[in-house]
Design a protein around this motif. Structure first.
Motif, PDB file in Angstrom:
ATOM      1  N   LEU A  15      -1.246  30.981   9.286  1.00  0.00           N
ATOM      2  CA  LEU A  15      -2.003  31.402   8.193  1.00  0.00           C
ATOM      3  C   LEU A  15      -1.444  31.238   6.820  1.00  0.00           C
ATOM      4  CD1 LEU A  15      -1.780  35.205   9.355  1.00  0.00           C
ATOM      5  CD2 LEU A  15      -3.734  33.841   8.775  1.00  0.00           C
ATOM      6  N   ALA A  16      -0.397  30.573   6.430  1.00  0.00           N
ATOM      7  CA  ALA A  16       0.119  30.022   5.298  1.00  0.00           C
ATOM      8  C   ALA A  16      -0.857  28.842   4.997  1.00  0.00           C
ATOM      9  CB  ALA A  16       1.684  29.657   5.274  1.00  0.00           C
ATOM     10  N   GLU A  35      -2.149  20.086  11.947  1.00  0.00           N
ATOM     11  CA  GLU A  35      -1.383  20.778  13.030  1.00  0.00           C
ATOM     12  C   GLU A  35      -0.869  20.359  14.334  1.00  0.00           C
ATOM     13  OE1 GLU A  35      -0.453  24.495  13.124  1.00  0.00           O
ATOM     14  OE2 GLU A  35       0.187  23.975  14.857  1.00  0.00           O
ATOM     15  N   ALA A  36       0.254  20.517  14.552  1.00  0.00           N
ATOM     16  CA  ALA A  36       0.714  20.014  15.899  1.00  0.00           C
ATOM     17  C   ALA A  36       0.215  20.662  16.936  1.00  0.00           C
ATOM     18  CB  ALA A  36       2.244  20.318  15.808  1.00  0.00           C
ATOM     19  N   ARG A  43       1.920  31.415  14.736  1.00  0.00           N
ATOM     20  CA  ARG A  43       2.519  32.696  15.212  1.00  0.00           C
ATOM     21  C   ARG A  43       1.398  33.871  15.374  1.00  0.00           C
ATOM     22  NH1 ARG A  43       7.358  33.219  11.727  1.00  0.00           N
ATOM     23  NH2 ARG A  43       6.633  31.367  10.924  1.00  0.00           N
ATOM     24  N   HIS A  61      -0.763  42.846  16.054  1.00  0.00           N
ATOM     25  CA  HIS A  61      -0.276  42.593  14.659  1.00  0.00           C
ATOM     26  C   HIS A  61      -0.840  43.982  13.700  1.00  0.00           C
ATOM     27  CE1 HIS A  61       1.228  38.640  15.362  1.00  0.00           C
ATOM     28  NE2 HIS A  61       1.274  38.429  14.080  1.00  0.00           N
ATOM     29  N   LEU A  62       0.000  44.669  13.076  1.00  0.00           N
ATOM     30  CA  LEU A  62      -0.432  45.667  12.243  1.00  0.00           C
ATOM     31  C   LEU A  62      -0.388  45.354  10.803  1.00  0.00           C
ATOM     32  CD1 LEU A  62       1.346  49.146  13.254  1.00  0.00           C
ATOM     33  CD2 LEU A  62      -1.384  48.452  13.779  1.00  0.00           C
ATOM     34  N   TYR A  67      -1.196  44.949   1.570  1.00  0.00           N
ATOM     35  CA  TYR A  67      -1.518  43.510   1.946  1.00  0.00           C
ATOM     36  C   TYR A  67      -2.746  42.993   0.954  1.00  0.00           C
ATOM     37  CZ  TYR A  67       1.563  43.298   6.166  1.00  0.00           C
ATOM     38  OH  TYR A  67       2.582  43.139   7.165  1.00  0.00           O
ATOM     39  N   ILE A 232       3.632  16.191  12.800  1.00  0.00           N
ATOM     40  CA  ILE A 232       4.007  15.132  11.713  1.00  0.00           C
ATOM     41  C   ILE A 232       5.567  15.324  11.924  1.00  0.00           C
ATOM     42  CG2 ILE A 232       4.642  15.022   9.026  1.00  0.00           C
ATOM     43  CD1 ILE A 232       1.549  14.583  10.126  1.00  0.00           C
ATOM     44  N   ILE A 403       2.380  38.700   7.936  1.00  0.00           N
ATOM     45  CA  ILE A 403       1.043  38.042   7.501  1.00  0.00           C
ATOM     46  C   ILE A 403       0.999  37.874   6.037  1.00  0.00           C
ATOM     47  CG2 ILE A 403      -1.336  38.715   7.286  1.00  0.00           C
ATOM     48  CD1 ILE A 403      -1.191  39.360  10.130  1.00  0.00           C
TER      49      ILE A 403
HETATM   50  C1  LIG Z   1       5.123  38.543  18.180  1.00  0.00           C
HETATM   51  C2  LIG Z   1       4.762  38.851  16.639  1.00  0.00           C
HETATM   52  C3  LIG Z   1       4.393  39.990  16.010  1.00  0.00           C
HETATM   53  C4  LIG Z   1       4.294  39.951  14.939  1.00  0.00           C
HETATM   54  N1  LIG Z   1       3.710  41.192  14.159  1.00  0.00           N
HETATM   55  C5  LIG Z   1       3.390  41.199  12.734  1.00  0.00           C
HETATM   56  C6  LIG Z   1       2.739  42.288  12.333  1.00  0.00           C
HETATM   57  O1  LIG Z   1       2.502  43.543  13.220  1.00  0.00           O
HETATM   58  N2  LIG Z   1       2.343  42.376  10.955  1.00  0.00           N
HETATM   59  C7  LIG Z   1       2.750  41.209  10.100  1.00  0.00           C
HETATM   60  O2  LIG Z   1       2.027  41.311   8.962  1.00  0.00           O
HETATM   61  N3  LIG Z   1       3.405  40.193  10.777  1.00  0.00           N
HETATM   62  C8  LIG Z   1       3.653  40.120  11.872  1.00  0.00           C
HETATM   63  N4  LIG Z   1       4.038  38.865  12.586  1.00  0.00           N
HETATM   64  C9  LIG Z   1       4.597  37.909  11.575  1.00  0.00           C
HETATM   65  C10 LIG Z   1       3.278  36.885  11.292  1.00  0.00           C
HETATM   66  O3  LIG Z   1       2.596  36.558  12.506  1.00  0.00           O
HETATM   67  C11 LIG Z   1       3.868  35.727  10.703  1.00  0.00           C
HETATM   68  O4  LIG Z   1       4.941  36.007   9.757  1.00  0.00           O
HETATM   69  C12 LIG Z   1       2.975  34.811  10.070  1.00  0.00           C
HETATM   70  O5  LIG Z   1       1.939  34.304  11.386  1.00  0.00           O
HETATM   71  C13 LIG Z   1       3.565  33.337   9.794  1.00  0.00           C
HETATM   72  O6  LIG Z   1       2.813  32.423   9.608  1.00  0.00           O
HETATM   73  P1  LIG Z   1       2.892  31.047   9.028  1.00  0.00           P
HETATM   74  O7  LIG Z   1       1.719  30.216   8.586  1.00  0.00           O
HETATM   75  O8  LIG Z   1       3.940  31.066   7.637  1.00  0.00           O
HETATM   76  O9  LIG Z   1       3.848  30.193  10.099  1.00  0.00           O
HETATM   77  P2  LIG Z   1       3.329  29.954  11.549  1.00  0.00           P
HETATM   78  O10 LIG Z   1       2.477  30.992  12.209  1.00  0.00           O
HETATM   79  O11 LIG Z   1       4.527  29.599  12.323  1.00  0.00           O
HETATM   80  O12 LIG Z   1       2.460  28.459  11.294  1.00  0.00           O
HETATM   81  C14 LIG Z   1       3.205  27.214  11.335  1.00  0.00           C
HETATM   82  C15 LIG Z   1       2.258  26.146  11.931  1.00  0.00           C
HETATM   83  O13 LIG Z   1       2.790  24.884  11.789  1.00  0.00           O
HETATM   84  C16 LIG Z   1       2.770  23.930  12.764  1.00  0.00           C
HETATM   85  N5  LIG Z   1       3.750  22.927  12.976  1.00  0.00           N
HETATM   86  C17 LIG Z   1       5.050  23.105  12.901  1.00  0.00           C
HETATM   87  N6  LIG Z   1       5.760  22.069  12.915  1.00  0.00           N
HETATM   88  C18 LIG Z   1       4.730  21.155  12.667  1.00  0.00           C
HETATM   89  C19 LIG Z   1       4.744  19.751  12.437  1.00  0.00           C
HETATM   90  N7  LIG Z   1       5.656  18.760  12.321  1.00  0.00           N
HETATM   91  N8  LIG Z   1       3.518  19.021  12.165  1.00  0.00           N
HETATM   92  C20 LIG Z   1       2.069  19.834  12.072  1.00  0.00           C
HETATM   93  N9  LIG Z   1       2.301  21.200  12.327  1.00  0.00           N
HETATM   94  C21 LIG Z   1       3.580  21.599  12.410  1.00  0.00           C
HETATM   95  C22 LIG Z   1       2.935  24.956  13.968  1.00  0.00           C
HETATM   96  O14 LIG Z   1       2.473  24.630  15.140  1.00  0.00           O
HETATM   97  C23 LIG Z   1       2.307  26.498  13.384  1.00  0.00           C
HETATM   98  O15 LIG Z   1       1.005  26.492  13.853  1.00  0.00           O
HETATM   99  C24 LIG Z   1       4.545  38.852  13.786  1.00  0.00           C
HETATM  100  C25 LIG Z   1       4.721  37.718  14.503  1.00  0.00           C
HETATM  101  C26 LIG Z   1       5.131  37.747  15.901  1.00  0.00           C
HETATM  102  C27 LIG Z   1       5.410  36.548  16.423  1.00  0.00           C
END
Ligand SMILES: Cc1cc2nc3c(=O)[nH]c(=O)nc-3n(C[C@H](O)[C@H](O)[C@H](O)COP(=O)(O)OP(=O)(O)OC[C@H]3O[C@@H](n4cnc5c(N)ncnc54)[C@H](O)[C@@H]3O)c2cc1C
Length: 423
Positions: A15-16, A35-36, A43, A61-62, A67, A232, A403
């Motif tokens: 999502l980031a 994306e890897a 997540r 996810h809630l 938000y 990467i 999220i």
């Molecule tokens: C089971 C669970 C339940 C949750 N419940 C909630 C909820 O109810 N409400 C809420 O607000 N949040 C919830 N969260 C938290 C939320 O899902 C995460 O905070 C959010 O999705 C994180 O997003 P991100 O983009 O920062 O990281 P990520 O989703 O981890 O994305 C990072 C991406 O980078 C990729 N990557 C890593 N290394 C490399 C590389 N070297 N080269 C290329 N790509 C790479 C990974 O494959 C991944 O796709 C929950 C999380 C989990 C796991």
């Protein structure tokens, strides 16, 4: 092989990464997300469960109405319909002594009055909580204080902690109160309970992966290139360009690059760094041939092993026959899976006021070992020159890893790139 030059490269398609890419593309930059994994979402992604022929999330996810970055991104992607929102906060709860009850502040009164009133009306509560709630709202939690220390300092009554603050801390911070950061928890409380619109809860109407696809489609329509299956693992800086190298030896170059990978993957982009503290989340998915309905789309359990009981079928309207329920345990690493399934079924039976549930036709325990990074004092990231940091490392006083935090971090990364472009 070297790819054509883009204006900005984004490492990570969670999502980031998507939030960052969409923001930059809206400002006219040529962007590539790398994306890897085979699919976007990280997540917040889904996987295909072959036995049931369904896409399912690692865990439900809630969302909360506070938000604002999430709501804004969904609006910009014409994707608001993907989330179902409560009209106002309703928090159904269950415990073995009191059975089912719900925290439901009257939407006809301002939330500042309706919330303490609704809490006082919960079974076993009184208006004695009101002064403590004022101290929670207007006193300052310490930067290094834990939630337990803060609640003791403001003399929060036991029942308020047990039925409201403790479940909220676990859900929002994914950490128990004895170690969770008080300043960030206070930020959650103040933000989430500012008014009725902020306090309501929402959930996705479809598996998260399909929602992510809607965001990705919008990103593509803005010209964003998306490359999956590409990890990467090397970064260099040449003649004002950041050069990213994949595991297959491909090179991507651009004047700007943003890291949105989880911090435990940071070592792939830089020299080894200390792994930040994180906590797991365990999700017990259960499928039944019979239509079993929870009385609400989700229920919080008090004094139970399961913390949140989700009626996934009702939330996503995915299965017309049978049912899919999911029991979530925050800050918990799955042990014996059979025991977990049995315990989840027994607690669900009691919540549904049934003697016993039928045997699930399928179950799957998904334990995400590193589900969220915990709120800790900020350690400066060790990223190579030129890479903007949009990784997850919430500091005391910031929102915990959610999220909303991810989408905000992605947007902040984009804003830093745009500021650099202007210089
Ligand atoms: C089971 C669970 C339940 C949750 N419940 C909630 C909820 O109810 N409400 C809420 O607000 N949040 C919830 N969260 C938290 C939320 O899902 C995460 O905070 C959010 O999705 C994180 O997003 P991100 O983009 O920062 O990281 P990520 O989703 O981890 O994305 C990072 C991406 O980078 C990729 N990557 C890593 N290394 C490399 C590389 N070297 N080269 C290329 N790509 C790479 C990974 O494959 C991944 O796709 C929950 C999380 C989990 C796991």
């Amino acid at each position: 092989m070297t790819r054509r030059t883009e204006d900005a490269l984004i490492v990570g398609g969670g999502l980031a990464g998507l939030s960052c890419a969409i923001t930059l593309a809206e400002h006219g930059l040529r962007v590539r997300v790398i994306e890897a994994a085979p699919r976007l979402g990280g997540r917040a992604g889904s996987f295909f469960e072959p036995r049931m022929g369904q896409w399912i999330d690692q865990g439900p996810h809630l969302l909360i109405g506070a938000y604002r970055h999430t709501l804004d991104l969904l609006r910009r992607c014409n994707a608001e319909h993907l989330v179902h929102w409560q009209s106002s906060l309703q928090l159904p709860l269950w415990d073995p002594q009191r059975g089912r009850f719900a925290l439901h502040p009257s939407p006809r009164l301002p939330l500042a009055i309706a919330l303490p009133r609704a809490l006082a009306m919960l079974p076993g509560h009184s208006f004695a909580s009101v002064p403590a709630m004022l101290r929670l709202r207007f006193g300052q939690a310490g930067t290094h204080e834990t939630v337990v220390q803060w609640l003791q300092r403001v003399r929060a009554p036991h029942e308020l902690v047990r039925d409201f603050l403790e479940p909220l801390c676990l859900a929002a911070m994914n950490e128990h109160m004895d170690t969770a950061n008080a300043r960030s928890f206070q930020r959650v409380l103040v933000t989430a309970f500012a008014n009725h619109a902020h306090a309501r809860l929402g959930w996705f109407r479809q598996p998260l992966g399909l929602c992510i696809e809607t965001l990705a489609k919008h990103a593509r329509s803005l010209g964003v290139c998306i490359t999956t299956h590409t990890q990467i693992n090397g970064v260099s800086h040449r003649a004002g360009m950041t050069v990213l190298r994949s595991q297959r030896g491909e090179e991507f170059r651009a004047p700007h690059a943003v890291a949105t990978v989880p911090p435990w993957h940071q070592h792939r982009l830089s020299a080894p760094v200390a792994t930040p503290a994180s906590n797991p989340i365990t999700n017990i998915h259960l499928w039944f041939d019979e239509q079993l309905r929870l009385p609400y789309p989700f229920i919080g359990g008090l004094g139970t092993q399961g913390q949140w009981f989700f009626d996934v079928s009702a939330q996503t309207r995915q299965r017309s026959t049978g049912s899919h329920l999911c029991v979530v345990i925050s800050a918990f690493h799955a042990g014996n899976k059979r025991t977990l399934v049995d315990q989840a079924c027994s607690e669900l039976a009691r919540i549904m006021e049934r003697k016993k549930l039928p045997e699930p036709c399928h179950s799957r325990v998904v334990c995400v070992r590193r589900a969220t990074v915990l709120v800790r004092p900020h350690l400066p990231p060790n990223l190579p020159t030129g890479i903007v940091d949009s990784m997850e490392h919430p500091a005391p006083g910031q929102l915990p890893a959610t999220i909303e935090y991810a989408i905000e971090r992605g947007k902040q990364g984009a804003e830093r790139v745009l500021a650099r472009c202007q210089h």
